[in-house]
Write a protein that holds these residues in place. Structure first.
Motif, PDB file in Angstrom:
ATOM      1  N   ILE A  73     -14.151 -25.106   4.498  1.00 36.80           N
ATOM      2  CA  ILE A  73     -15.370 -25.305   3.705  1.00 36.80           C
ATOM      3  C   ILE A  73     -16.267 -26.379   4.331  1.00 36.80           C
ATOM      4  CG2 ILE A  73     -14.155 -24.592   1.590  1.00 36.80           C
ATOM      5  CD1 ILE A  73     -14.250 -27.473   0.613  1.00 36.80           C
ATOM      6  N   VAL A  74     -17.524 -26.381   3.962  1.00 32.95           N
ATOM      7  CA  VAL A  74     -18.451 -27.404   4.483  1.00 32.95           C
ATOM      8  C   VAL A  74     -19.286 -28.010   3.356  1.00 32.95           C
ATOM      9  CG1 VAL A  74     -18.760 -26.539   6.841  1.00 32.95           C
ATOM     10  CG2 VAL A  74     -20.209 -25.627   5.005  1.00 32.95           C
ATOM     11  N   THR A  75     -19.620 -29.284   3.516  1.00 36.83           N
ATOM     12  CA  THR A  75     -20.544 -29.924   2.587  1.00 36.83           C
ATOM     13  C   THR A  75     -21.932 -29.384   2.904  1.00 36.83           C
ATOM     14  OG1 THR A  75     -19.220 -31.920   2.800  1.00 36.83           O
ATOM     15  CG2 THR A  75     -21.332 -32.147   1.693  1.00 36.83           C
ATOM     16  N   VAL A  76     -22.678 -29.011   1.869  1.00 36.51           N
ATOM     17  CA  VAL A  76     -24.028 -28.484   2.083  1.00 36.51           C
ATOM     18  C   VAL A  76     -25.062 -29.515   1.633  1.00 36.51           C
ATOM     19  CG1 VAL A  76     -23.298 -26.078   1.958  1.00 36.51           C
ATOM     20  CG2 VAL A  76     -24.028 -27.246  -0.138  1.00 36.51           C
ATOM     21  N   THR A  77     -26.297 -29.335   2.071  1.00 37.86           N
ATOM     22  CA  THR A  77     -27.347 -30.300   1.718  1.00 37.86           C
ATOM     23  C   THR A  77     -27.895 -30.059   0.309  1.00 37.86           C
ATOM     24  OG1 THR A  77     -29.120 -28.955   2.621  1.00 37.86           O
ATOM     25  CG2 THR A  77     -28.074 -30.484   4.137  1.00 37.86           C
ATOM     26  N   THR A  78     -27.709 -28.835  -0.196  1.00 38.33           N
ATOM     27  CA  THR A  78     -28.164 -28.535  -1.559  1.00 38.33           C
ATOM     28  C   THR A  78     -27.266 -29.272  -2.547  1.00 38.33           C
ATOM     29  OG1 THR A  78     -28.834 -26.318  -0.839  1.00 38.33           O
ATOM     30  CG2 THR A  78     -28.585 -26.664  -3.211  1.00 38.33           C
ATOM     31  N   ILE A  79     -27.834 -30.199  -3.313  1.00 39.39           N
ATOM     32  CA  ILE A  79     -27.014 -30.915  -4.294  1.00 39.39           C
ATOM     33  C   ILE A  79     -26.855 -30.071  -5.559  1.00 39.39           C
ATOM     34  CG2 ILE A  79     -27.556 -33.242  -3.445  1.00 39.39           C
ATOM     35  CD1 ILE A  79     -29.455 -33.480  -5.956  1.00 39.39           C
ATOM     36  N   LYS A 102     -23.198 -21.837 -18.065  1.00 40.19           N
ATOM     37  CA  LYS A 102     -23.044 -20.755 -17.100  1.00 40.19           C
ATOM     38  C   LYS A 102     -24.211 -19.795 -17.326  1.00 40.19           C
ATOM     39  CE  LYS A 102     -19.230 -18.077 -15.177  1.00 40.19           C
ATOM     40  NZ  LYS A 102     -19.348 -18.493 -13.798  1.00 40.19           N
ATOM     41  N   SER A 103     -25.353 -20.174 -16.758  1.00 44.12           N
ATOM     42  CA  SER A 103     -26.576 -19.421 -17.028  1.00 44.12           C
ATOM     43  C   SER A 103     -26.859 -18.404 -15.931  1.00 44.12           C
ATOM     44  CB  SER A 103     -27.758 -20.380 -17.136  1.00 44.12           C
ATOM     45  OG  SER A 103     -28.251 -20.693 -15.848  1.00 44.12           O
ATOM     46  N   LEU A 104     -27.810 -17.529 -16.204  1.00 38.49           N
ATOM     47  CA  LEU A 104     -28.205 -16.523 -15.200  1.00 38.49           C
ATOM     48  C   LEU A 104     -29.036 -17.148 -14.076  1.00 38.49           C
ATOM     49  CD1 LEU A 104     -28.999 -13.370 -17.387  1.00 38.49           C
ATOM     50  CD2 LEU A 104     -26.902 -13.961 -16.170  1.00 38.49           C
ATOM     51  N   ASN A 105     -29.297 -18.454 -14.178  1.00 43.20           N
ATOM     52  CA  ASN A 105     -29.971 -19.188 -13.104  1.00 43.20           C
ATOM     53  C   ASN A 105     -28.928 -19.703 -12.126  1.00 43.20           C
ATOM     54  OD1 ASN A 105     -32.945 -20.226 -13.001  1.00 43.20           O
ATOM     55  ND2 ASN A 105     -32.490 -19.734 -15.122  1.00 43.20           N
ATOM     56  N   TYR A 106     -28.534 -18.902 -11.152  1.00 39.17           N
ATOM     57  CA  TYR A 106     -27.500 -19.338 -10.215  1.00 39.17           C
ATOM     58  C   TYR A 106     -28.054 -19.658  -8.829  1.00 39.17           C
ATOM     59  CZ  TYR A 106     -22.814 -20.036 -11.887  1.00 39.17           C
ATOM     60  OH  TYR A 106     -21.693 -20.614 -12.430  1.00 39.17           O
ATOM     61  N   LEU A 107     -29.368 -19.858  -8.744  1.00 33.33           N
ATOM     62  CA  LEU A 107     -29.965 -20.108  -7.420  1.00 33.33           C
ATOM     63  C   LEU A 107     -29.459 -21.393  -6.787  1.00 33.33           C
ATOM     64  CD1 LEU A 107     -33.686 -18.998  -7.268  1.00 33.33           C
ATOM     65  CD2 LEU A 107     -31.761 -18.274  -5.860  1.00 33.33           C
ATOM     66  N   ASN A 108     -29.165 -22.399  -7.605  1.00 31.03           N
ATOM     67  CA  ASN A 108     -28.617 -23.651  -7.061  1.00 31.03           C
ATOM     68  C   ASN A 108     -27.345 -23.330  -6.256  1.00 31.03           C
ATOM     69  OD1 ASN A 108     -26.780 -26.422  -8.405  1.00 31.03           O
ATOM     70  ND2 ASN A 108     -28.317 -26.588  -6.801  1.00 31.03           N
ATOM     71  N   ASN A 109     -26.496 -22.510  -6.831  1.00 27.28           N
ATOM     72  CA  ASN A 109     -25.242 -22.143  -6.191  1.00 27.28           C
ATOM     73  C   ASN A 109     -25.463 -21.179  -5.029  1.00 27.28           C
ATOM     74  OD1 ASN A 109     -25.250 -22.426  -9.204  1.00 27.28           O
ATOM     75  ND2 ASN A 109     -23.106 -22.848  -8.811  1.00 27.28           N
ATOM     76  N   ILE A 110     -26.420 -20.276  -5.185  1.00 21.43           N
ATOM     77  CA  ILE A 110     -26.679 -19.294  -4.123  1.00 21.43           C
ATOM     78  C   ILE A 110     -27.263 -19.989  -2.893  1.00 21.43           C
ATOM     79  CG2 ILE A 110     -28.092 -17.267  -3.515  1.00 21.43           C
ATOM     80  CD1 ILE A 110     -27.653 -16.428  -6.542  1.00 21.43           C
ATOM     81  N   LEU A 111     -28.150 -20.961  -3.119  1.00 24.78           N
ATOM     82  CA  LEU A 111     -28.709 -21.710  -1.979  1.00 24.78           C
ATOM     83  C   LEU A 111     -27.598 -22.445  -1.236  1.00 24.78           C
ATOM     84  CD1 LEU A 111     -32.014 -23.104  -3.534  1.00 24.78           C
ATOM     85  CD2 LEU A 111     -31.770 -21.300  -1.801  1.00 24.78           C
ATOM     86  N   ALA A 112     -26.650 -22.982  -1.991  1.00 26.29           N
ATOM     87  CA  ALA A 112     -25.506 -23.658  -1.378  1.00 26.29           C
ATOM     88  C   ALA A 112     -24.671 -22.653  -0.591  1.00 26.29           C
ATOM     89  CB  ALA A 112     -24.660 -24.334  -2.454  1.00 26.29           C
ATOM     90  N   LYS A 113     -24.443 -21.505  -1.204  1.00 24.98           N
ATOM     91  CA  LYS A 113     -23.629 -20.454  -0.566  1.00 24.98           C
ATOM     92  C   LYS A 113     -24.273 -20.000   0.750  1.00 24.98           C
ATOM     93  CE  LYS A 113     -20.072 -17.759  -0.703  1.00 24.98           C
ATOM     94  NZ  LYS A 113     -18.690 -18.236  -0.907  1.00 24.98           N
ATOM     95  N   ILE A 114     -25.600 -19.843   0.748  1.00 23.18           N
ATOM     96  CA  ILE A 114     -26.313 -19.432   1.966  1.00 23.18           C
ATOM     97  C   ILE A 114     -26.056 -20.442   3.084  1.00 23.18           C
ATOM     98  CG2 ILE A 114     -28.633 -19.193   2.989  1.00 23.18           C
ATOM     99  CD1 ILE A 114     -29.495 -17.937   0.255  1.00 23.18           C
ATOM    100  N   GLU A 115     -26.107 -21.717   2.742  1.00 19.86           N
ATOM    101  CA  GLU A 115     -25.851 -22.749   3.760  1.00 19.86           C
ATOM    102  C   GLU A 115     -24.442 -22.629   4.345  1.00 19.86           C
ATOM    103  OE1 GLU A 115     -27.068 -26.918   3.430  1.00 19.86           O
ATOM    104  OE2 GLU A 115     -27.844 -26.399   1.448  1.00 19.86           O
ATOM    105  N   SER A 116     -23.471 -22.384   3.475  1.00 17.27           N
ATOM    106  CA  SER A 116     -22.093 -22.293   3.973  1.00 17.27           C
ATOM    107  C   SER A 116     -21.895 -21.043   4.821  1.00 17.27           C
ATOM    108  CB  SER A 116     -21.081 -22.353   2.833  1.00 17.27           C
ATOM    109  OG  SER A 116     -21.165 -21.196   2.032  1.00 17.27           O
ATOM    110  N   ILE A 117     -22.564 -19.971   4.456  1.00 18.87           N
ATOM    111  CA  ILE A 117     -22.465 -18.735   5.243  1.00 18.87           C
ATOM    112  C   ILE A 117     -23.075 -18.966   6.626  1.00 18.87           C
ATOM    113  CG2 ILE A 117     -23.279 -16.335   5.438  1.00 18.87           C
ATOM    114  CD1 ILE A 117     -23.125 -16.305   2.263  1.00 18.87           C
ATOM    115  N   GLN A 118     -24.239 -19.624   6.635  1.00 16.91           N
ATOM    116  CA  GLN A 118     -24.889 -19.901   7.921  1.00 16.91           C
ATOM    117  C   GLN A 118     -24.042 -20.800   8.801  1.00 16.91           C
ATOM    118  OE1 GLN A 118     -28.753 -21.081   6.513  1.00 16.91           O
ATOM    119  NE2 GLN A 118     -29.551 -18.998   6.659  1.00 16.91           N
TER     120      GLN A 118
END
Ligand code: PXG
Length: 287
Positions: free
Chosen positions: A133-139, A151-167
Motif C-alpha cells: 500500500i502507499v500513502t496518498v496525498t488526498t487526505i 457511508k454516503s453516496l459521495n465517495y469521491l474522496n475515497n475514489i481520488l485516493a484509490k486513483i492515486e494508489s492505482i497510479q
C-alpha cells in the motif's frame, strides 16, 4: 445471467431495475449505502449494517421509508430471488426523484435499491503474499466537511485516493487526516501489531467505523490480546511488526509493504493469519 434486483418494494430483472436521471442520488450523490456479506445463507452482522445505514441516513436528514425489520426482510427476499447463499449485498438509499437544485425537500420519496450479487474475492495469492500500500496525498474528509462515519453516496474522496494508489501500482491507498495522523485506506480500515499489542486509529481520527473493524477488535480481545485505539503517524506503521486491513469484502488482508518499506518480515504476520483464521471460522461456522 441477469440478477433480480429489489427496487422500491418490487423484485425485478436487472434490465428493469432503473432509476430516474432526476434522482438526487445521481445528481448530487445524495444518499447512503451499505456493503454486507452473507455466508452459507446467513447474513453476517446484519443488525450492525442496518444500524449503520439508518444512522447514516439520519445524519443526512434522510428518513428511510421502511423499518429495519422490513429492510432485513427485503434483503432476505432479494437473496432468495437470486438463489444465493454466499453473497455480497449492496444496499442503496437515495434521496429520490426531485427537481434540479440541492434542496432535498424537492424530493418526494427516497428510493431503496438492493443488489444481491456473487462476491468477487481478492485472489488467494494476495492473501498469501500480502498487499503493498502507499500513502496518498488526498487526505481523508474532515468531519466538519463530511463525516467519514457517514457511508454516503459521495465517495469521491475515497475514489481520488484509490486513483492515486492505482497510479502508483499499489493495492490500496493509505489516507491521513488533515493533522497528518493515519485515518484509514480508501475502502478498508487499518491495523498494526506492535509488541503483541493490536493498534488501530480511533474513530476520532476521522474514519468509517468499520463493522469488520469492530469484529476484529472483539476477536483479538477474546484471544487475550491487548487492543488499543490510538492516534498513529506513518512512523508507527513503518516500525510495526505486522499490518493488515479490514473490510466486509476483503475480511482481513495482510499488508507487507507501505510506501516501499517492508513491514515486519515482509510476509503476512503470524498473528494476522491467526486472526484471519478465526474471522473465517466465525463468518462461515459461527465461531
Ligand atoms: N473504510 C471505508 C472508507 C469503507 O468504505 C470500510 C472502511 C470497511 O468497513 P466494513 O464495515 O465493511 O468493515 C469501508 C467499507 C462497496 C464498497 O462497493 C464498500 C466499502 C468499501 C469499498 C467498496 O460496497 N465499504
Amino acid at each position: 445471467m441477469g440478477l433480480k434486483i429489489y427496487i422500491n418494494g418490487q423484485i425485478v430483472p436487472q434490465e428493469e431495475a432503473k432509476i430516474s436521471v432526476f434522482d438526487h442520488g445521481l445528481l448530487y450523490g445524495d444518499g447512503v449505502f451499505e456493503g454486507i456479506r452473507a455466508y452459507n445463507g446467513k447474513i453476517f452482522t446484519l443488525d450492525e449494517h442496518l444500524d449503520r445505514i439508518y444512522d447514516s441516513a439520519t445524519a443526512i436528514s434522510l428518513k428511510i421509508p421502511i423499518t429495519k425489520a422490513e429492510m432485513a426482510d427485503a434483503i432476505k427476499q432479494t437473496m432468495k430471488a437470486n438463489n444465493l447463499t454466499d453473497s455480497y449485498i449492496r444496499l442503496v438509499v437515495t434521496r429520490g426523484v426531485g427537481k434540479l437544485g440541492l434542496d432535498p425537500n424537492k424530493c418526494a420519496t427516497p428510493q431503496i435499491i438492493i443488489i444481491a450479487d456473487t462476491i468477487e474475492l481478492y485472489s488467494k495469492a494476495l492473501y498469501e503474499r500480502g498487499l503493498d500500500i502507499v500513502t496518498v496525498t488526498t487526505i481523508r474528509n474532515h468531519f466538519s466537511a463530511l463525516d467519514p462515519k457517514i457511508k454516503s453516496l459521495n465517495y469521491l474522496n475515497n475514489i481520488l485516493a484509490k486513483i492515486e494508489s492505482i497510479q502508483a501500482g499499489a493495492g490500496e491507498a493509505l489516507m491521513l487526516n488533515k493533522d497528518g495522523y493515519v485515518a484509514e485506506c480508501a475502502g478498508d480500515n487499518i491495523f498494526v501489531f506492535k509488541n503483541n499489542v493490536l493498534l488501530t486509529p480511533p474513530t476520532s481520527a476521522g474514519i468509517l467505523v468499520g463493522i469488520t473493524r469492530n469484529v476484529v477488535m472483539k476477536l483479538a480481545a477474546e484471544m487475550g490480546l491487548q487492543v488499543k485505539e490510538e492516534l498513529m503517524t506513518r512512523y508507527d506503521l513503518y516500525i510495526a511488526d505486522e499490518c493488515f486491513l479490514t473490510g466486509t469484502a476483503a475480511e482481513i488482508i495482510p499488508v507487507v509493504k507501505i510506501d516501499g518499506r517492508t513491514i515486519g518480515t515482509g510476509k503476512p504476520g503470524k498473528m494476522t493469519l491467526d486472526l484471519l483464521k478465526r474471522y473465517r471460522d466465525l463468518t462461515r461456522n459461527g465461531g
